[in-house]
Design a protein around this motif. Sequence first.
Motif, short mmCIF file in Angstrom:
data_model
loop_
_atom_site.label_atom_id
_atom_site.label_comp_id
_atom_site.label_asym_id
_atom_site.label_seq_id
_atom_site.Cartn_x
_atom_site.Cartn_y
_atom_site.Cartn_z
N PHE A 116 0.88 -1.23 0.01
CA PHE A 116 0.02 0.18 0.28
C PHE A 116 0.99 1.19 -0.03
O PHE A 116 1.95 1.42 0.66
N ARG A 117 0.31 2.29 -0.51
CA ARG A 117 1.30 3.57 -0.71
C ARG A 117 0.33 4.73 -0.48
O ARG A 117 -0.67 5.22 -0.86
N SER A 118 0.59 5.46 0.53
CA SER A 118 -0.04 6.56 0.89
C SER A 118 1.19 7.82 1.04
O SER A 118 1.98 7.76 1.70
N ARG A 119 0.93 8.70 -0.15
CA ARG A 119 2.02 9.69 -0.32
C ARG A 119 1.39 10.92 -0.89
O ARG A 119 0.62 10.99 -1.80
N GLY A 120 1.80 12.12 -0.33
CA GLY A 120 1.44 13.16 -0.85
C GLY A 120 -0.02 13.73 -0.93
O GLY A 120 -0.67 14.38 -1.75
N GLY A 121 -0.72 12.95 0.12
CA GLY A 121 -2.23 13.08 0.18
C GLY A 121 -2.77 12.02 -0.57
O GLY A 121 -4.08 11.99 -0.34
N ASP A 122 -2.44 11.48 -1.32
CA ASP A 122 -3.02 10.61 -2.39
C ASP A 122 -2.86 9.23 -1.72
O ASP A 122 -1.91 8.93 -1.00
N ALA A 123 -3.57 8.12 -2.01
CA ALA A 123 -3.36 6.90 -1.43
C ALA A 123 -3.84 5.68 -2.69
O ALA A 123 -4.80 5.89 -3.49
N LYS A 124 -2.98 4.49 -2.61
CA LYS A 124 -3.27 3.70 -3.74
C LYS A 124 -2.99 2.26 -3.20
O LYS A 124 -1.79 2.10 -2.58
N LEU A 125 -3.87 1.15 -3.52
CA LEU A 125 -3.46 -0.21 -3.16
C LEU A 125 -2.62 -0.71 -4.51
O LEU A 125 -2.99 -0.59 -5.47
N LEU A 126 -1.38 -1.40 -4.12
CA LEU A 126 -0.37 -1.46 -5.29
C LEU A 126 -1.03 -2.75 -5.87
O LEU A 126 -1.71 -3.80 -5.30
N THR A 127 -0.85 -2.89 -7.23
CA THR A 127 -1.25 -3.90 -8.12
C THR A 127 -0.14 -4.97 -7.78
O THR A 127 0.82 -4.92 -7.30
N ARG A 128 -0.55 -6.26 -8.48
CA ARG A 128 0.38 -7.24 -8.31
C ARG A 128 1.78 -7.05 -9.13
O ARG A 128 2.96 -7.28 -8.73
N GLY A 129 1.51 -6.39 -10.30
CA GLY A 129 2.66 -6.06 -11.15
C GLY A 129 3.45 -5.00 -10.18
O GLY A 129 4.80 -5.11 -10.43
N GLU A 130 2.94 -3.88 -9.64
CA GLU A 130 3.77 -3.03 -9.06
C GLU A 130 4.36 -3.66 -7.83
O GLU A 130 5.54 -3.22 -7.64
N MET A 131 3.86 -4.45 -7.12
CA MET A 131 4.74 -5.25 -5.92
C MET A 131 5.70 -6.36 -6.56
O MET A 131 6.73 -6.31 -5.81
N GLN A 132 5.45 -6.87 -7.86
CA GLN A 132 6.55 -7.79 -8.16
C GLN A 132 7.59 -6.88 -8.89
O GLN A 132 8.91 -7.39 -8.74
N GLU A 133 7.26 -5.55 -9.26
CA GLU A 133 8.26 -4.84 -9.82
C GLU A 133 9.33 -4.06 -8.56
O GLU A 133 10.39 -4.16 -9.03
N ALA A 134 8.60 -4.15 -7.56
CA ALA A 134 9.49 -3.41 -6.29
C ALA A 134 10.12 -4.42 -5.66
O ALA A 134 11.35 -4.33 -4.98
N ASP A 135 9.91 -5.69 -5.70
CA ASP A 135 10.73 -6.84 -5.10
C ASP A 135 10.47 -8.16 -6.01
O ASP A 135 9.57 -8.91 -5.65
N PRO A 136 10.98 -8.41 -6.99
CA PRO A 136 11.00 -9.41 -7.86
C PRO A 136 11.36 -10.72 -7.15
O PRO A 136 10.63 -11.67 -7.85
N GLN A 137 12.21 -10.76 -6.33
CA GLN A 137 12.51 -12.02 -5.81
C GLN A 137 11.86 -12.14 -4.15
O GLN A 137 12.10 -13.01 -3.43
N TRP A 138 10.68 -11.61 -4.15
CA TRP A 138 9.85 -11.89 -3.02
C TRP A 138 9.63 -13.05 -2.43
O TRP A 138 9.32 -14.24 -3.55
N SER A 139 9.87 -13.55 -1.25
CA SER A 139 9.55 -14.90 -0.83
C SER A 139 9.15 -14.59 0.79
O SER A 139 9.40 -13.75 1.33
N PRO A 140 8.51 -15.55 1.25
CA PRO A 140 7.95 -15.38 2.70
C PRO A 140 9.20 -15.45 3.60
O PRO A 140 9.10 -14.72 4.67
N SER A 141 10.25 -16.12 3.48
CA SER A 141 11.25 -16.25 4.35
C SER A 141 12.27 -14.97 4.33
O SER A 141 12.80 -14.63 5.13
N ARG A 142 12.01 -14.08 3.12
CA ARG A 142 12.84 -12.73 3.03
C ARG A 142 12.33 -11.76 3.54
O ARG A 142 12.58 -10.53 3.82
N ASP A 143 10.98 -11.68 3.63
CA ASP A 143 10.02 -10.52 4.27
C ASP A 143 10.05 -10.45 5.49
O ASP A 143 9.31 -11.29 6.26
N GLY A 144 10.30 -9.45 5.92
CA GLY A 144 10.43 -9.05 7.47
C GLY A 144 9.25 -8.59 7.87
O GLY A 144 9.05 -8.61 9.13
N SER A 145 8.22 -8.20 7.24
CA SER A 145 6.84 -7.74 7.57
C SER A 145 5.80 -8.56 6.81
O SER A 145 5.17 -8.22 6.12
#
Length: 981
Positions: A850-879
């Motif tokens: 999720f991104r809340s910035r400059g007064g605007d808010a947006k739920l990230l799409t799968r593509g945006e999440m994948q682009e931000a962290d292409p190698q995401w995995s449960p064991s690497r995610d601290g949150s």
Amino acid sequence: MTGRARLKLIEHSLPLEKINLASIREKPLWRGHPSGLHKWWAPRPLAACRAVLFGQLVDDPSAWEDKFPTEEEQAKERRRLHKVIEDMVEWPSSDAKDQKRFETAIEVARYEIARSVARELGDEAPTHPQAVLDYLKERGPSVYDPFCGGGAIPLEAQRLGLRAYASDLNPVAVLITKALTEFPPKFAGLPPVHPEVKKERDLAGRDWRGAQGLAEDVRRYGQWMRSEAEKKIGELYPQTTLPDGSKSTVIAWLWARTVASPDPAQKGAHVPLVSSFTLSSKAGKEAIVVPVKDATTKDGWRFTVKSVGVTKEELATAANGTKGAGRGSNFTCLLSGATISGGYIKSEGMAGRLAVRLMAIVSDGVRSRFYEAPNDTHELAAEIDRPTAPELEQAVPERLTGGTCFPYGLTTFDKLFTSRQLKALTTFSDLVADARVKVLEAARYSAAFSNHQDPDRSLADGGTGATAYSEAVATYLGLSTSKMTMFVSTQSRWRSGEGKTAPGFGRQALPMIWDFAEINPFAGAGGDLEQVISSGVGFLQMPVLAAGSVQQKVAQNNDYRKNSLICTDPPYYDNVAYADLSDYFYVWLRKSLRQIFPDLFRRLVTPKDDELVATAYRHGSDERAERHFMTGMSQSLEAMRASSLDAPVVIYYAFKQSETRAVGEISPGWAAFLQAVVNAGLQVDATWPLQTEMATRQIASGTNALASSVVLVCRSRPEDAKTIGVRDFLRELKPAMKKAIEEHQKAGVPLPDRRQAAIGPGIGIFSKYAWVREIDDSRMSVARALALVNREIDEALSEGTEALDPETRFVLEWYEMRGYKLVEKGAGTAISQLMSFNLTEGRMNSSGLFRSRGGDAKLLTRGEMQEADPQWSPSRDGSFTVWEMAQHMASVFHAEEGGVDDAGRILAESRRSGPDVLLVAERLFEIATNKGDNDEALVWNQLQTAWPEIERAADRAEEAGIGSAPVQAQFDFPALRKEQI
């Protein structure tokens, strides 16, 4: 088979989506498929029958506590058994490799069945395929289907290596099932007797596997029948002349029915009743019939054909024919424009005053169909003396669900055919007896039958010698002639979009066809005897295994074989009047085969009084029809319960789309059927929705329609069953519904089918008691219990998300209200909403979803999440959040590469989160569907339905060292490759 009852796989789970997809894909496969033998209504796909029988016979892993002591081990073994089902449900193509793939998958399935049988009997399970077959024939249970219909269930029981017994009241059903299951094993391994076979080098000395020899004789003597028929009546089917002067074979003559114009000014002139003037709607090949007023012609009009320069407007006009405004059989007079009402047409039809007029001729042109206007040569060729056929002078049903031609004067079966069609069909039918004589003569001199101990014993009496063989060949020829009547009939229509005819019985009715197609039975196209035989006996190329036995019996008074495994597909309340419909074929089969099966065809028409359908027109009222159905079905089910071995009884119920539950309403057919089950002393353990019909399931769009059949899995209710009050019933029902829905979710049951699947456990609680007392001490009905079960299912399906992590619950709510779009000046709204989940803006921004910035808010799409962290995995995610895991699994699952394996690797790292991911997928599917976002709904629907595959991929990942330690395989099958188990 004795001992304590053990849970079977079908009582826990089935891979529904794979079974359903295989069932849908199977339907169009006619050539080589057993369903091509002869028409039967509402046939069950072999894929579904095969899967259901397997689940009915194979133990659930929870019954093997010594081998699978934990729930995790049991779940993994179920996934393996589901894979066995998935591998065997796909019907093979004609490719040799695919045929081998199918045979191997069936061998694996037989082994699993034999292993369960052996464990119950205390035997050592065989491992070699032939040993498995021998064991199942000797020690396995026999399968009994007392409503065999089109024969799918006993046929699949045989394929799985079991002895199959079947019965039906309807003689057409009995004959079809005999031809599928009883006759092929009698003559397995024998070469054909046709004298020409020995002269052909490529066939001489051939090893005739299964019933291939029988199939070859049916084809050869069918060719002889066609040749003889063409000699007798070929001149009735003249060729036509193409524009280049060459001759062409006519494929079909298109006829229009006519009626005297009700306008007195037309002085009784007949005018056409045409539903469409379109001959071809293919782009670039458009062709239409154009009616032209012409005072010099009969009745003042004639038909012409336009096939060059047809405009869109002309095509649109032609599509309406002469149909009038409004619904029903209303037409417009071609000459005056006057309305021709349906009532007027019926009165003229019953008076015998309807006629027909040739509308167009269709032949094979140069690289396309050639359409031409009628001419005297072709009209006169059809004007022959009408043959007499006493067998066909039986009444067409006056009232029939789905429509009937009776009110228009087509009151007997012979009236459903033109004079030329009657001549052709009676010629073919009479030739069946001549072909039998020729087969018998050849068989008597064949090495296969020369030393037979009882050569004269008839097929109906259990014979296997020359006489019986000749009668078997004649039976398949008679069935083929009967099947021809779907094409050679005024029930046949012209498909303008495909340039070919459509046979009768596109639906379960005998409707009035206004403009019909008369095919040429010697054109080599659909309906030609050679084509019908080729598509009908192709199934005889398959291996022939266990024996079968089929009898004509009334299910209510059936003396079932003791200790049989009961699996059946009975009539469904008032859906289909099988006996009325099957008379269409019965009268032809009786004409061809009465000498071979005198008992089966002793009546003029099929028996109807004991047929278990709730047809009010047959019984006088809805109440009497329901009473007939309830009494007879309860008696039949009681007999099944008393005769079945200690295993589930499986009963199919055809669930119509109109039976889906409206608010506060329960389908009377569904409730009546379940009431009969309960009355028979059966307890419902499970209800599985299966897609066993074409058309209603929208695969392409990713949405699932409710399955068209429900498989009820039942066991005998204990004799000492107790009664229970309604309050206690509800207290027991609530947690059971929640547990059932959770288990079905884990098993990959698609969301739209989950409601129907959950009915089983709910009615299971109701039906395990002798009866449930209402507050006033009256006995609760099944209809009332169904309403209560559905209410609990509604509540259970709406629960669950409260246990998810707060970030996931927040974004679920946000997505439902705002989707993935950017919400300008939405930060304040987000902060306010976050507070209710005890979350902060900073925490959500750092979550990666999720991104809340400059007064605007947006739920990230799968593509945006994948682009931000292409190698995401449960064991690497601290949150870590369940939402992220669900979105990343969906993203990799739908990627061009990786797919199931990559999703499985993510799941392997956090197996405990699997149920929560499924819950999120289910919720997102519901939200996306409600929002009309079909693409997003498709993503989550596909992820859910592929869940068993993803879990198997996670198993493989664990074995490779990702996630928890692997569970060792418990069994091996030495005779097969290890990867096939």
